[in-house]
Design a protein around this motif. Structure first.
Motif, PDB file in Angstrom:
ATOM      1  N   VAL A 127       0.849  -1.198   0.000  1.00 22.32           N
ATOM      2  CA  VAL A 127       0.000   0.000   0.000  1.00 22.32           C
ATOM      3  C   VAL A 127       0.880   1.242   0.000  1.00 22.32           C
ATOM      4  CG1 VAL A 127      -1.804   1.260   1.243  1.00 22.32           C
ATOM      5  CG2 VAL A 127      -1.798  -1.234   1.262  1.00 22.32           C
ATOM      6  N   SER A 201      -2.435  -2.116  12.328  1.00 22.76           N
ATOM      7  CA  SER A 201      -2.683  -1.841  10.911  1.00 22.76           C
ATOM      8  C   SER A 201      -3.390  -0.515  10.674  1.00 22.76           C
ATOM      9  CB  SER A 201      -3.477  -2.990  10.282  1.00 22.76           C
ATOM     10  OG  SER A 201      -2.710  -4.179  10.285  1.00 22.76           O
ATOM     11  N   LEU A 205      -1.776   2.418   8.347  1.00 25.04           N
ATOM     12  CA  LEU A 205      -2.467   3.052   7.218  1.00 25.04           C
ATOM     13  C   LEU A 205      -2.510   4.564   7.374  1.00 25.04           C
ATOM     14  CD1 LEU A 205      -5.494   0.758   6.292  1.00 25.04           C
ATOM     15  CD2 LEU A 205      -3.548   1.360   4.855  1.00 25.04           C
ATOM     16  N   LEU A 223      -8.441  -2.301   4.045  1.00 26.03           N
ATOM     17  CA  LEU A 223      -8.532  -1.367   2.922  1.00 26.03           C
ATOM     18  C   LEU A 223      -9.961  -1.045   2.529  1.00 26.03           C
ATOM     19  CD1 LEU A 223      -5.664  -2.800   0.692  1.00 26.03           C
ATOM     20  CD2 LEU A 223      -5.650  -0.664   1.987  1.00 26.03           C
ATOM     21  N   ALA A 226     -10.500   2.532   3.765  1.00 21.70           N
ATOM     22  CA  ALA A 226      -9.304   3.372   3.891  1.00 21.70           C
ATOM     23  C   ALA A 226      -9.325   4.522   2.886  1.00 21.70           C
ATOM     24  CB  ALA A 226      -8.057   2.520   3.679  1.00 21.70           C
ATOM     25  N   VAL A 229      -4.979   6.164   0.328  1.00 23.17           N
ATOM     26  CA  VAL A 229      -3.967   5.128   0.097  1.00 23.17           C
ATOM     27  C   VAL A 229      -4.388   4.323  -1.138  1.00 23.17           C
ATOM     28  CG1 VAL A 229      -3.294   4.928   2.518  1.00 23.17           C
ATOM     29  CG2 VAL A 229      -5.107   3.460   1.606  1.00 23.17           C
TER      30      VAL A 229
END
Length: 298
Positions: A127, A201, A205, A223, A226, A229
């Motif tokens: 990522v 995590s 992120l 994700l 998110a 990103v």
């Protein structure tokens, strides 16, 4: 005096009553097993720690489980696969959550004392900060290795802008790191960046989203919501469940929930629920994979 016919009718009635009693006893003896993960009424305590990649699934399972088993107390923590395996081995927690097999983190005798419950599949994606992702949609395996071993230090070397590459790394205890090292980096040791090192995590992120030129890796479930990103393809293959199932995407592993010896009581009921068809429908919705859907290796 009963006739032969009357005697036969009496015997039939007694036999039917006996059979009914046996059936009822059998149902009671089963303890009222339900699809909700064990006996109809369960109480007790469940404690678990370990993999941050698995934590969202376990938290969701706990919330669903407690709807039908409110008398069970469940305490969940992250900390990384290595910590979870150590704590379940030491008896500090009842379940150790891990992205990797116990024998990769524990001495052989301690790993052998643990019982493995494979509850799902996790896909791990590289990522980057969105500004980088707008110009670099993917990397080759060699480029990925070069970046994470510190041999490639500027994005312009892989077709991106003239920006310094900032690694957001995970500690050595991380199971996600072990998965990424094995399947993305061909077992080459990645460089570390202590100033931006975390096995949380969500924190990782946030660091990537707010740091120009940043790159790291997370499990696919993180994700889903998110922002700022971009997940990168590896050798042109995107990190999706479909590509994980057909084995075209390489960075994935089984998610394990270990117990010290066979599980019983509330722990057994909780694990049974997580691996049930009832809860299974939630697994893919959250971004995890169903283990039975992995295509057999050629």
């Amino acid at each position: 005096m009963q006739t032969t016919s009357g005697l036969w009718k009496t015997m039939k009635r007694v036999g039917l009553a006996t059979m009914t009693g046996v059936i009822l006893f059998g149902l009671v003896g089963c303890g009222g097993e339900t699809a909700s993960g064990g006996a109809g009424k369960v109480s007790g305590t469940v404690t678990a720690a370990g993999s941050s990649a698995l934590l969202p699934l376990v938290k969701d399972a706990a919330a669903e489980f407690k709807k039908t088993h409110p008398d069970v107390s469940i305490t969940l923590n992250g900390g990384g696969s290595g910590l979870g395996l150590k704590q379940v081995s030491d008896g500090t927690v009842m379940i150790g959550n891990s992205d990797v097999a116990a024998e990769t983190k524990l001495p052989a005798d301690k790993a052998k004392a643990l019982v493995d419950h494979k509850v799902a599949v996790v896909t791990v994606a590289p990522v980057v900060n969105k500004a980088i992702g707008d110009t670099v949609p993917g990397l080759t395996r060699d480029q990925l290795i070069g970046i994470f071993t510190g041999n490639i230090t500027n994005w312009k070397e892989v077709g991106g802008p003239d920006k310094t590459i900032v690694l957001v790394t995970r500690p050595a205890s991380s199971g996600t790191r072990a998965l990424f090292r094995e399947f993305a980096l061909n077992n080459q040791e990645e460089a570390s960046n202590k100033s931006l090192e975390t096995d949380d995590s969500g924190t990782l992120l946030h660091s990537i989203a707010s740091t120009e030129g940043a790159i790291g890796y997370v499990a696919l479930p993180y994700l889903k919501n998110a922002n700022n990103v971009t997940a990168l393809a590896i050798d042109g293959v995107a990190p999706t469940l479909e590509n994980t199932y057909n084995r075209s995407y390489p960075v994935w592993g089984y998610e394990h929930m270990y117990t010290k010896g066979e599980a019983d009581g509330a722990v057994k009921a909780f694990l049974t629920f997580i691996m049930s068809d009832e809860f299974g429908k939630h697994i893919e919705d959250m971004g995890y994979g169903v283990a039975s859907k992995i295509k057999e290796a050629k």
